[in-house]
Design an enzyme around this catalytic site. Structure first.
Site, short mmCIF file in Angstrom:
data_model
loop_
_atom_site.label_atom_id
_atom_site.label_comp_id
_atom_site.label_asym_id
_atom_site.label_seq_id
_atom_site.Cartn_x
_atom_site.Cartn_y
_atom_site.Cartn_z
N LEU A 30 20.60 14.79 17.94
CA LEU A 30 21.84 14.02 18.08
C LEU A 30 22.95 14.55 17.16
CD1 LEU A 30 20.31 10.41 18.24
CD2 LEU A 30 20.76 12.01 20.12
N GLY A 33 28.86 13.86 19.06
CA GLY A 33 29.15 13.55 20.47
C GLY A 33 28.27 12.41 20.95
N HIS A 34 26.95 12.52 20.67
CA HIS A 34 26.04 11.43 21.05
C HIS A 34 26.43 10.13 20.34
CE1 HIS A 34 23.24 15.02 21.53
NE2 HIS A 34 23.18 14.45 22.71
N ASP A 147 29.28 17.62 30.09
CA ASP A 147 28.47 18.02 31.24
C ASP A 147 29.11 17.43 32.50
OD1 ASP A 147 26.20 19.47 30.01
OD2 ASP A 147 25.97 17.59 28.94
N GLN A 150 27.17 17.38 35.84
CA GLN A 150 26.08 16.40 35.70
C GLN A 150 26.64 14.98 35.90
OE1 GLN A 150 22.95 16.33 32.53
NE2 GLN A 150 24.31 14.93 31.48
N LEU A 181 31.08 19.94 20.80
CA LEU A 181 29.76 19.72 20.19
C LEU A 181 28.67 19.81 21.26
CD1 LEU A 181 30.31 16.89 17.57
CD2 LEU A 181 30.61 19.35 17.37
N ARG A 184 22.96 22.74 21.58
CA ARG A 184 22.66 24.18 21.63
C ARG A 184 23.52 24.99 20.66
NH1 ARG A 184 21.44 22.97 27.39
NH2 ARG A 184 19.26 23.55 27.69
O1 PAF Z 1 22.73 15.49 29.12
C1 PAF Z 1 21.54 15.40 28.74
O2 PAF Z 1 21.26 15.37 27.55
C2 PAF Z 1 20.43 15.33 29.77
O3 PAF Z 1 20.75 16.08 30.89
C3 PAF Z 1 20.06 13.89 30.18
C4 PAF Z 1 21.22 13.18 30.85
C5 PAF Z 1 19.64 13.11 28.94
C6 PAF Z 1 18.89 13.91 31.15
O4 PAF Z 1 17.78 14.52 30.61
#
Ligand code: PAF
Length: 274
Positions: A30, A33-34, A147, A150, A181, A184
């Site tokens: 984490l 950003g998280h 993302d 996503q 952020l 990776r």
């Molecule tokens: O963005 C992420 O960290 C992942 O793709 C997620 C949404 C937790 C799904 O594993």
């Protein structure tokens, strides 16, 4: 904060909670950003659930599944301090059975850009997000715009399968020098990190051209590519609309600038919603 590692324990723990549920799914390691997603979930809901699960089905053969940073102790402390109620950290066998039913990303939107570079990635990502949304019974689920593809695919899945959850898109968090952020970023050496700034620089330079009036997407994509000098390989530098359709003329309010590149052995993505 209660830490739960099984589906059963999660269901039991949920029964002890009441009110709206804000859910932040993560793969751990984490960062700020998280934390911004967790803080928003905390502000907008009665109960906050965070999951940490490095989901194997969204990694392709040869990708960084084994190397992906795992920092359980530090992550637990961050969640505790941020006021998380339930931290769900399941094992693989809790989440998957051997002959799994799978869901597929949409044929077009799911197999361009990230989906073309990482075929199958979005199938696995949608599969785990569907499971987690169902398990947590989230009222709202929080995803970063970093993302972008996503996020748009999750919004589509929720529409398609009538999942009763509000998907809340959250702004990208950047270091003071502009680097978006990402867990990776931990793979980058100091020298690589400074070259990685090419991604946010490309987005900034392109925005300057847009502010100056340029709307021709071909011209703007060329600006992005030229500004990405310094990376080891550009994977894409494109402009799409907010549902990932290609566009020829940029329309502010309905565009995303997207870049992906390799720096050393690290693959980085960044974007800007215009
Ligand atoms: O963005 C992420 O960290 C992942 O793709 C997620 C949404 C937790 C799904 O594993």
């Amino acid at each position: 904060m209660e830490i739960v590692r099984t589906v059963e324990a999660l269901q039991e723990a949920k029964q002890r909670q009441q009110g709206s549920i804000g859910f932040v799914p993560t793969m751990g390691a984490l960062h700020a950003g998280h934390l911004s997603l967790i803080r928003r979930a905390r502000a907008e809901n009665d109960v906050v659930i965070v999951s940490i699960f490095v989901n194997p089905t969204q990694f392709l053969e040869g990708e960084d599944l084994d190397a992906y940073p795992r920092r359980e102790a530090a992550d637990t402390e961050i969640c505790e301090r941020a006021g998380v109620d339930l931290l769900f950290m399941p094992t693989i066998s809790q989440m998957y059975e051997s002959d799994e039913l799978s869901i597929g990303a949409p044929a077009k939107r799911g197999y361009i850009l990230e989906g073309a570079k990482r075929p199958g990635h979005f199938d696995g990502m949608l599969q785990i997000v569907m499971k987690l949304l169902n398990l947590t019974g989230a009222t709202r689920a929080y995803f970063g715009k970093k993302d972008a593809q996503q996020l748009v695919l999750i919004q589509q899945m929720v529409r398609t399968y009538f999942i009763p959850v509000e998907i809340v898109p959250c702004e990208i968090v950047r270091d003071s020098d502009g680097l978006a952020l990402s867990s990776r970023n931990a793979y980058l050496s100091e020298e690589e990190r400074s070259r990685a700034l090419a991604l946010s620089r490309a987005l900034r330079k392109t925005t300057e051209r847009i502010t100056a009036g340029e709307r021709d997407v071909e011209v703007l994509q060329r600006v992005m590519i030229d500004a990405m000098e310094g990376v080891d390989a550009i994977e894409y530098a494109v402009i799409v609309d907010r549902v990932f359709r290609p566009v020829e003329t940029l329309k502010p309010g309905n565009a995303i600038l997207l870049v992906a590149a390799r720096v050393g052995r690290t693959r980085l993505i960044d974007n800007l919603w215009i």
